[in-house]
Design a protein around this motif. Structure first.
Motif, short mmCIF file in Angstrom:
data_model
loop_
_atom_site.label_atom_id
_atom_site.label_comp_id
_atom_site.label_asym_id
_atom_site.label_seq_id
_atom_site.Cartn_x
_atom_site.Cartn_y
_atom_site.Cartn_z
N THR A 1 -0.85 2.66 -14.97
CA THR A 1 -2.10 2.60 -14.22
C THR A 1 -2.92 1.36 -14.53
OG1 THR A 1 -3.19 3.92 -15.94
CG2 THR A 1 -2.35 5.11 -14.05
N SER A 2 -2.47 0.56 -15.52
CA SER A 2 -3.29 -0.59 -15.93
C SER A 2 -3.09 -1.80 -15.04
CB SER A 2 -2.97 -0.99 -17.37
OG SER A 2 -3.18 0.10 -18.21
N ASN B 1 -2.64 -3.62 -11.29
CA ASN B 1 -3.06 -3.39 -9.91
C ASN B 1 -1.84 -3.34 -8.99
OD1 ASN B 1 -4.20 -3.56 -7.35
ND2 ASN B 1 -5.95 -4.72 -8.13
N LEU C 1 -1.20 -6.25 -6.34
CA LEU C 1 -1.16 -7.66 -6.72
C LEU C 1 0.14 -7.95 -7.46
CD1 LEU C 1 -4.80 -8.23 -8.02
CD2 LEU C 1 -3.89 -8.59 -5.73
N HIS D 1 5.39 -2.28 -9.40
CA HIS D 1 6.34 -1.19 -9.20
C HIS D 1 7.79 -1.64 -9.31
CE1 HIS D 1 5.95 -2.64 -4.98
NE2 HIS D 1 7.25 -2.38 -4.97
N PHE E 1 -6.86 -0.06 -13.60
CA PHE E 1 -6.54 -1.47 -13.43
C PHE E 1 -7.79 -2.31 -13.21
CE2 PHE E 1 -6.85 -1.29 -8.88
CZ PHE E 1 -6.26 -0.10 -8.50
N ILE E 2 -8.85 -1.71 -12.69
CA ILE E 2 -10.10 -2.47 -12.58
C ILE E 2 -10.72 -2.61 -13.97
CG2 ILE E 2 -12.44 -2.46 -11.64
CD1 ILE E 2 -10.31 -3.22 -9.63
N ARG F 1 -14.00 -12.12 -8.29
CA ARG F 1 -12.57 -11.92 -8.08
C ARG F 1 -12.21 -10.44 -8.13
NH1 ARG F 1 -9.12 -16.63 -9.06
NH2 ARG F 1 -10.45 -18.15 -10.05
N VAL G 1 -10.92 -9.37 -4.56
CA VAL G 1 -9.46 -9.41 -4.55
C VAL G 1 -8.89 -8.10 -5.09
CG1 VAL G 1 -7.41 -10.61 -5.34
CG2 VAL G 1 -9.50 -11.89 -4.84
N HIS G 2 -9.21 -7.80 -6.35
CA HIS G 2 -8.55 -6.66 -7.01
C HIS G 2 -8.94 -5.32 -6.41
CE1 HIS G 2 -7.04 -8.97 -10.63
NE2 HIS G 2 -7.68 -9.85 -9.92
N ALA G 3 -10.23 -5.15 -6.08
CA ALA G 3 -10.66 -3.84 -5.57
C ALA G 3 -10.51 -3.74 -4.06
CB ALA G 3 -12.11 -3.59 -5.97
N LYS H 1 -8.65 -5.22 -1.92
CA LYS H 1 -7.29 -5.15 -1.37
C LYS H 1 -6.73 -3.73 -1.48
CE LYS H 1 -3.08 -7.74 -0.92
NZ LYS H 1 -2.01 -8.46 -1.57
N ASN H 2 -7.14 -3.02 -2.52
CA ASN H 2 -6.68 -1.65 -2.65
C ASN H 2 -7.31 -0.70 -1.65
OD1 ASN H 2 -4.85 -0.74 -5.02
ND2 ASN H 2 -6.00 -2.50 -5.77
N ILE I 1 0.07 -5.75 3.07
CA ILE I 1 -0.98 -5.43 2.10
C ILE I 1 -0.39 -4.81 0.86
CG2 ILE I 1 -3.06 -4.09 1.71
CD1 ILE I 1 -3.34 -4.15 4.84
N ASP I 2 0.47 -3.83 1.04
CA ASP I 2 1.01 -3.11 -0.10
C ASP I 2 2.51 -2.94 0.06
OD1 ASP I 2 1.67 -1.50 -2.18
OD2 ASP I 2 0.07 -0.04 -1.84
N GLN I 3 3.24 -3.71 -0.73
CA GLN I 3 4.70 -3.72 -0.64
C GLN I 3 5.34 -2.35 -0.90
OE1 GLN I 3 7.25 -6.59 -1.44
NE2 GLN I 3 6.05 -7.71 0.05
N ARG I 4 4.60 -1.47 -1.59
CA ARG I 4 5.23 -0.20 -1.97
C ARG I 4 5.63 0.65 -0.78
NH1 ARG I 4 0.92 2.21 -5.83
NH2 ARG I 4 -0.33 1.20 -4.24
#
Lengths: 325, 323
Positions: free
Chosen positions: A101-102, A104, A107, A153, B219-220, B232, B236-238, B240-241, B314-317
């Motif tokens: 969870t650490s 992002n 990214l 992932h 992660f934040i 940033r 970026v980090h928040a 985008k999620n 946006i999210d590769q998963r």
């Protein structure tokens, strides 16, 4: 010589409507340059909060109510958010517990590094990239160039924890706070990550505040150990002395409840009862209801941390003196 | 990526066919085209000719195929009410609705996103609390009440803006636009605000909730513990999620703006698809109703498809989870 980190009378409270609950009570300790200090205790003892409080990252409504924190001769409590941003990561790194969870999820691994590096150094993106790739390789991942563009992932838990460690170290801080760095990992992976931490400590000379409940990890890593119980430091001392001949009945209880590799050392003895929660910390020595040596005075008065010197002390009215742990 | 995209597209096509089939069932089972289209003095020859033109003598499957083919080439049948081709009716009304919808979307984005981000980052600030308080009104007040209130204040009391119509329009040949005249812009203001009010408040509340949730994630915290700059971290980090749910809902909201402009168009007598739809319902004009429903369904599906195709960017998963 002044210590690298000097924490004086640090207190953390959880405000409630009627009164403030004390999560950490007047904790004082120091961390020398290149030293590894272990903070040990059961969950809820306040050890993670101590780490978070040092870099001013307590989750509200928890807050620091008292204490002075000096890093490398400079006070770092009471800095503005912008000033604190410059301390975090650059002077004090922080290794988080759970690698899953650490990081992002949206990214790339590389972006984690470049955003961190570019926040602290006036360097080009190409230089940030070069340093990131260097660190990805340094913590033992193959194909660092490829990893740079991968997402969290794509990596296993152990690899992600290596990345977390590299991120904490990539700005070459004076010290890192490692909060349960191996707890969330498989046992086999734990050993590798622990070895990595020891190697990096040996190579870079970074000081480490190691927070863990695992006495085995403590024995392998720490120069000195502080034991926390219900928000107070109850014993502090050199790791060899403290783990070999604990003075506090709680420390001894912890050791006796820990499986040892030396096998056949005897049965495990659990400490009776459980740690009190913040709202109902017993009077006097908080450990007295569970302590076999407790007497009248333990119920009435809080023992002070004292000993031969500040770096080797115990807070107990009836410290253990026999040799057997 | 190719597998992901083709699976999405295939799903969309299946749903579109289902929508077309439902539309077809409406036309073929409700109402009597002969009674609606033939003049009272029609001869049996007229009757037979019309049956042949409308393919009513063919089996259901054939008629559905003809109907589908018609949809593809823009032949939507004939209106029972005006006896004009449905395609012409729709094309005449479409610009009004599209312009209204884009105006509302622009308001939604320009007002909703920045305010939502602000309220998510500083949930305890006075402005954020005020915005949240006012937004309750936006979420709870029904559209027609908002429209009527706006008319009462700005048209009746203050006399600033017109209460109905599109103002003067300019015919570009293929598209009648109200955006080239001052009166067109003035006429657009009230309906666009009315239509966007719910969307704006909805977007504010959603972005705020999303950002606050992401703000509490590990992660934040880790990013903050590394001293990553606040700017940033948030942008970026928040942010985008939060994009996946926000884009999804925004696209569906845009569909809603088009579909549910019915009420707003009615309140402001806006000559768009929505008011055409209401008139058609009143006169049981089945071909128009069914084509309107198919078009709205198709718009929804296309927006949805675009959104899903944008996910991997946006999210590769998503590629891994669905592959």
């Amino acid at each position: 010589m002044t210590p690298l980190l000097d924490v004086r009378d640090l207190s953390i409270v959880l405000p409630r409507e009627d009164r403030d609950l004390v999560a950490l009570n007047n904790a004082s300790f120091t961390l020398g340059r290149g030293e590894v200090l272990g903070l040990v205790g059961e969950s809820g003892a306040g050890k993670s909060l101590t780490g978070a409080a040092i870099i001013d990252l307590l989750s509200p409504p928890l807050r620091r109510s008292a204490g002075r924190i000096t890093l490398d001769g400079e006070r770092i409590d009471g800095l503005t958010p912008a000033q604190m941003e410059k301390v975090r990561g650059r002077r004090i790194g922080f290794v988080f517990q759970d690698p899953l969870t650490s990081l992002n999820p949206v990214l790339t691994i590389g972006r984690h590094f470049t955003d961190t590096l570019l926040s602290h150094f006036d360097i080009s993106f190409a230089e940030a990239r070069r340093r990131a790739v260097h660190w990805i390789g340094r913590v033992g991942l193959s194909d660092p160039e490829l990893r740079f563009d991968q997402y969290p992932h794509h990596l296993s838990g152990g690899m992600r924890q290596r990345i977390v460690i590299a991120l904490a170290l990539c700005c070459e801080p004076l010290m890192v706070i490692a909060d349960e760095p191996t707890t969330a990992l498989d046992v086999s992976v734990q050993a590798h990550v622990l070895k990595l931490l020891r190697d990096l400590h040996a190579e870079t000379g970074v000081a480490v505040l190691l927070i863990t409940h695992d006495l085995g990890v403590m024995a392998k890593m720490a120069d000195r150990v502080a034991v926390l119980y219900a928000g107070r430091i109850v014993e502090i001392g050199p790791a060899a002395r403290l783990l070999g001949a604990p003075h506090h009945p709680y420390t001894r209880g912890l050791l006796r409840a820990t499986p040892s590799h030396k096998a056949a050392a005897g049965r495990l003895e659990p400490i009776p009862g459980s740690m009190p929660n913040l709202a109902s910390i017993p009077s006097g020595c908080a450990f007295h209801p569970r302590c076999p040596r407790a007497t009248e005075i333990c119920r009435d008065r809080v023992p002070v941390l004292e000993g031969r010197h500040e770096g080797d002390a115990v807070a107990c009215w009836h410290p253990v003196t026999e040799d057997r742990p | 990526m190719f597998r992901y995209a083709s699976a999405r597209i295939a799903q969309t096509v299946v749903v579109l066919l289902a929508i077309a089939f439902i539309g077809f069932l409406l036309v073929s089972n409700l109402g009597d085209p002969l009674a609606s289209l033939l003049p009272p003095d029609a001869t049996p020859q007229d009757r037979a000719a019309l049956i042949a033109t409308l393919h009513l003598d063919q089996p259901v499957a054939m008629r559905f195929l003809t109907f589908l083919k018609g949809l593809l080439v823009g032949d939507f049948g004939i209106s029972y009410r005006s006896h004009e081709p449905v395609a012409a009716l729709i094309w005449e009304r479409l610009p009004a609705t599209v312009e209204l919808a884009f105006a509302s979307l622009a308001i939604t984005l320009l007002v909703g996103v920045p305010l939502g981000v602000y309220c998510g980052i500083r949930p305890r600030s006075a402005l954020a609390k005020a915005v949240m308080f006012v937004s309750i009104a936006g979420v709870t007040l029904p559209t027609f009440v908002v429209g009527i209130l706006l008319i009462a204040v700005f048209s009746v009391k203050l006399g600033l803006l017109p209460s109905f119509g599109r103002g003067q329009t300019v015919d570009l040949g293929f598209w009648k636009t109200g955006l080239l005249t001052a009166s067109g812009w003035r006429a657009l203001v009230l309906p666009a605000i009315t239509l966007s009010l719910f969307q704006v408040t909805f977007v504010i509340r959603m972005i705020r909730t999303q950002l606050m949730e992401v703000g509490h994630s590990e992660f934040i915290r880790f990013a903050r513990a590394r001293g990553v700059e606040a700017r940033r971290i948030w942008f970026v980090h928040a942010l985008k999620n939060t994009l996946l749910p926000v884009i999804t809902v925004l696209a569906l909201q845009f569909g809603n703006i088009i579909a549910f402009s019915v009420v707003t168009e009615n309140v402001f007598a806006w000559p768009g698809l929505g008011s055409l739809f209401l008139q058609s319902i009143q006169t049981a004009d089945m071909p128009v109703i069914s084509v309107y429903l198919i078009i709205i369904g198709a718009i929804f599906m296309m927006l949805n498809l675009l959104v899903e195709l944008s996910y991997p960017l946006i999210d590769q998963r998503v590629l891994r989870e669905r592959a």
